[in-house]
Scaffold this motif. Sequence first.
Motif, PDB file in Angstrom:
ATOM      1  N   UNK A 183     -44.489  15.550 -28.640  1.00 51.82           N
ATOM      2  CA  UNK A 183     -44.957  14.165 -28.732  1.00 51.82           C
ATOM      3  C   UNK A 183     -44.111  13.221 -27.885  1.00 51.82           C
ATOM      4  N   UNK A 184     -42.824  13.459 -27.814  1.00 54.64           N
ATOM      5  CA  UNK A 184     -41.965  12.658 -26.942  1.00 54.64           C
ATOM      6  C   UNK A 184     -42.397  12.788 -25.485  1.00 54.64           C
ATOM      7  N   UNK A 185     -42.661  14.007 -25.068  1.00 55.25           N
ATOM      8  CA  UNK A 185     -43.130  14.241 -23.700  1.00 55.25           C
ATOM      9  C   UNK A 185     -44.453  13.540 -23.432  1.00 55.25           C
ATOM     10  N   UNK A 186     -45.376  13.659 -24.385  1.00 57.48           N
ATOM     11  CA  UNK A 186     -46.709  13.082 -24.195  1.00 57.48           C
ATOM     12  C   UNK A 186     -46.678  11.563 -24.134  1.00 57.48           C
ATOM     13  N   UNK A 187     -45.614  10.949 -24.693  1.00 57.14           N
ATOM     14  CA  UNK A 187     -45.485   9.488 -24.638  1.00 57.14           C
ATOM     15  C   UNK A 187     -44.637   9.038 -23.457  1.00 57.14           C
ATOM     16  N   UNK A 188     -44.317   9.979 -22.562  1.00 57.13           N
ATOM     17  CA  UNK A 188     -43.673   9.612 -21.309  1.00 57.13           C
ATOM     18  C   UNK A 188     -42.166   9.668 -21.282  1.00 57.13           C
ATOM     19  N   UNK A 189     -41.526  10.181 -22.341  1.00 60.58           N
ATOM     20  CA  UNK A 189     -40.064  10.246 -22.344  1.00 60.58           C
ATOM     21  C   UNK A 189     -39.571  11.460 -21.542  1.00 60.58           C
ATOM     22  N   UNK A 190     -38.673  11.263 -20.589  1.00 60.20           N
ATOM     23  CA  UNK A 190     -38.062  12.408 -19.897  1.00 60.20           C
ATOM     24  C   UNK A 190     -37.333  13.274 -20.923  1.00 60.20           C
ATOM     25  N   UNK A 191     -37.549  14.582 -20.857  1.00 57.55           N
ATOM     26  CA  UNK A 191     -37.030  15.470 -21.898  1.00 57.55           C
ATOM     27  C   UNK A 191     -36.288  16.641 -21.279  1.00 57.55           C
ATOM     28  N   UNK A 192     -35.058  16.854 -21.765  1.00 62.02           N
ATOM     29  CA  UNK A 192     -34.269  18.019 -21.397  1.00 62.02           C
ATOM     30  C   UNK A 192     -34.060  18.849 -22.648  1.00 62.02           C
ATOM     31  N   UNK A 193     -34.307  20.158 -22.569  1.00 58.41           N
ATOM     32  CA  UNK A 193     -34.261  21.004 -23.764  1.00 58.41           C
ATOM     33  C   UNK A 193     -33.296  22.158 -23.561  1.00 58.41           C
ATOM     34  N   UNK A 194     -32.791  22.613 -24.695  1.00 53.85           N
ATOM     35  CA  UNK A 194     -31.961  23.810 -24.720  1.00 53.85           C
ATOM     36  C   UNK A 194     -32.470  24.708 -25.840  1.00 53.85           C
ATOM     37  N   UNK A 195     -32.659  25.986 -25.526  1.00 55.46           N
ATOM     38  CA  UNK A 195     -33.091  26.948 -26.540  1.00 55.46           C
ATOM     39  C   UNK A 195     -32.348  28.251 -26.384  1.00 55.46           C
ATOM     40  N   UNK A 196     -32.064  28.885 -27.521  1.00 53.58           N
ATOM     41  CA  UNK A 196     -31.299  30.133 -27.468  1.00 53.58           C
ATOM     42  C   UNK A 196     -32.210  31.361 -27.503  1.00 53.58           C
ATOM     43  N   UNK A 197     -32.871  31.589 -28.631  1.00 49.33           N
ATOM     44  CA  UNK A 197     -33.570  32.858 -28.815  1.00 49.33           C
ATOM     45  C   UNK A 197     -35.085  32.739 -28.715  1.00 49.33           C
ATOM     46  N   UNK A 198     -35.659  31.739 -29.338  1.00 51.14           N
ATOM     47  CA  UNK A 198     -37.119  31.633 -29.423  1.00 51.14           C
ATOM     48  C   UNK A 198     -37.669  31.008 -28.146  1.00 51.14           C
ATOM     49  N   UNK A 199     -38.225  31.821 -27.272  1.00 53.07           N
ATOM     50  CA  UNK A 199     -38.650  31.349 -25.967  1.00 53.07           C
ATOM     51  C   UNK A 199     -39.993  30.610 -25.994  1.00 53.07           C
ATOM     52  N   UNK A 200     -40.857  30.920 -26.926  1.00 56.42           N
ATOM     53  CA  UNK A 200     -42.212  30.366 -26.882  1.00 56.42           C
ATOM     54  C   UNK A 200     -42.241  28.833 -26.846  1.00 56.42           C
ATOM     55  N   UNK A 201     -41.549  28.129 -27.773  1.00 58.59           N
ATOM     56  CA  UNK A 201     -41.591  26.674 -27.711  1.00 58.59           C
ATOM     57  C   UNK A 201     -40.921  26.110 -26.465  1.00 58.59           C
ATOM     58  N   UNK A 202     -39.850  26.747 -25.996  1.00 64.49           N
ATOM     59  CA  UNK A 202     -39.163  26.285 -24.791  1.00 64.49           C
ATOM     60  C   UNK A 202     -40.090  26.400 -23.589  1.00 64.49           C
ATOM     61  N   UNK A 203     -40.712  27.570 -23.439  1.00 65.28           N
ATOM     62  CA  UNK A 203     -41.621  27.783 -22.305  1.00 65.28           C
ATOM     63  C   UNK A 203     -42.793  26.808 -22.349  1.00 65.28           C
ATOM     64  N   UNK A 204     -43.303  26.546 -23.544  1.00 64.16           N
ATOM     65  CA  UNK A 204     -44.412  25.605 -23.674  1.00 64.16           C
ATOM     66  C   UNK A 204     -44.005  24.210 -23.215  1.00 64.16           C
ATOM     67  N   UNK A 205     -42.835  23.761 -23.634  1.00 64.24           N
ATOM     68  CA  UNK A 205     -42.381  22.416 -23.280  1.00 64.24           C
ATOM     69  C   UNK A 205     -42.060  22.305 -21.794  1.00 64.24           C
ATOM     70  N   UNK A 206     -41.460  23.345 -21.236  1.00 60.05           N
ATOM     71  CA  UNK A 206     -41.198  23.350 -19.794  1.00 60.05           C
ATOM     72  C   UNK A 206     -42.524  23.273 -19.032  1.00 60.05           C
ATOM     73  N   UNK A 207     -43.536  23.982 -19.532  1.00 57.62           N
ATOM     74  CA  UNK A 207     -44.857  23.918 -18.915  1.00 57.62           C
ATOM     75  C   UNK A 207     -45.481  22.536 -18.989  1.00 57.62           C
ATOM     76  N   UNK A 208     -45.051  21.745 -19.956  1.00 56.72           N
ATOM     77  CA  UNK A 208     -45.561  20.376 -20.115  1.00 56.72           C
ATOM     78  C   UNK A 208     -44.725  19.346 -19.342  1.00 56.72           C
ATOM     79  N   UNK A 209     -43.634  19.810 -18.731  1.00 55.31           N
ATOM     80  CA  UNK A 209     -42.846  18.890 -17.915  1.00 55.31           C
ATOM     81  C   UNK A 209     -41.405  18.714 -18.326  1.00 55.31           C
ATOM     82  N   UNK A 210     -40.950  19.389 -19.372  1.00 53.49           N
ATOM     83  CA  UNK A 210     -39.548  19.285 -19.773  1.00 53.49           C
ATOM     84  C   UNK A 210     -38.653  20.052 -18.803  1.00 53.49           C
ATOM     85  N   UNK A 211     -37.393  19.650 -18.755  1.00 54.20           N
ATOM     86  CA  UNK A 211     -36.388  20.365 -17.984  1.00 54.20           C
ATOM     87  C   UNK A 211     -35.564  21.207 -18.942  1.00 54.20           C
ATOM     88  N   UNK A 212     -35.294  22.458 -18.577  1.00 53.62           N
ATOM     89  CA  UNK A 212     -34.472  23.327 -19.416  1.00 53.62           C
ATOM     90  C   UNK A 212     -33.079  23.464 -18.830  1.00 53.62           C
TER      91      UNK A 212
END
Length: 298
Positions: free
Chosen positions: A23-52
Motif C-alpha cells: 500500500x505504501x508503494x501504491x500511494x507513491x512512497x519510495x520503498x527500500x526493503x530487506x528480507x532474509x528467508x521468505x522470498x515471495x513477498x520481497x520479489x513481489x514488492x521489487x516487481x512493483x517498484x521497491x528497491x532491495x
Amino acid sequence: MQAVTESIGFVGLGLMGHGIAKNLLERGYPLTVYGRRNRQPVDDLVGRGAKEVKTVAELAPNATIVFLCLTDSAAVQSVVDELKGGLRKDTIIVDCSTSDPTVTVRLAEELAKSGVQYCDAPLGGTPAQAETGELSVMAGATEEIFARLHPVFATWAKKIVRVGNVGDGHRMKLINNFLSLGYGALYAEALAITRKAGLTVEQFDSVIRGSRMDCGFYQTFMGYALEGNRDSHKFTLSNAYKDTRYLESMANAAGSPTFLASAVKNYYGMAVAMGGSGPEDYVPHLPDYAMRVGGGSV
C-alpha cells in the motif's frame, strides 16, 4: 492528494508487512526493503517498484522512516542494532511489532541521543485487511512525530489512534491481544466441552452466531472448526504465547492481578508445548489441543 516527502525502509515482510508495504508503494512512497528467508513477498514488492538491499545496514541511509514488522522484541533489538550506525538525524523508526514496552522505551531513549525518533505502532486486523489497507494502528509517539506519520499510516490503516507517548502503543496492544486471545482460549475450551458433551460444532455455532456473543474474531476463528480452513485466521500460536507472556510481565510490573491473563497464557503455552509451534499453527487450531488434553479430537 498530499505530496510524498518521505522515503520508506521496511524490515519484516511477513503476513502483515507485505500488505502494508504494498500500500505504501501504491500511494507513491519510495520503498527500500530487506528480507532474509521468505522470498515471495520481497520479489513481489521489487516487481512493483521497491528497491532491495542485501543488509539491514544498507537500508538505513535510504530512509527517512523505517518500518519494523517483526516477531518479538529480541528481533527488533537486533535490527535496530544493525541500523544504528547509518540512521540519519530525524529518521523515525516505526515498530509495528507486538513488543515488550520496556524494551520499546529503552530503545527510544538510546536512539534519541543521536537524534533518531521512535514510534511504537502495533497493528489491529488481519493479513487480508493489511492487503486492502484497512488495518488499525495504535501509536505511541509525541504529537509532532504522530502528525508527521499520520499521512503515511493513512495509506494502509483505516483507524489511526495516538494512544499516548512512546511505549503506550505497545502497552495498549498487549491489552488488546489479551482480549482477543482470551476469546480464542474461551472458544477453544467451549468447543472442547461442546464435543465431549455430545453436541456438534454446528449446533454450537447455530446459537452463538448472530447473538450478542458473536464478533469478527469469532467468525474468523470458527472458519477452521466449521469448515476446516486452516488459514481462516492467520495468527500463530507461538506469537499468541509470546504476546500473553509480555502481557503477564507488564501486569506483574504494574502490580496488577493476572488470574485470567495467566490462564490464557498457559492455554497457548500448552498448545505450543504439545507441538503447535510451527509457522502454520494458528490460533483457531487451539481447540485441537484442548480436546487432546482430555483425549479426543475436534
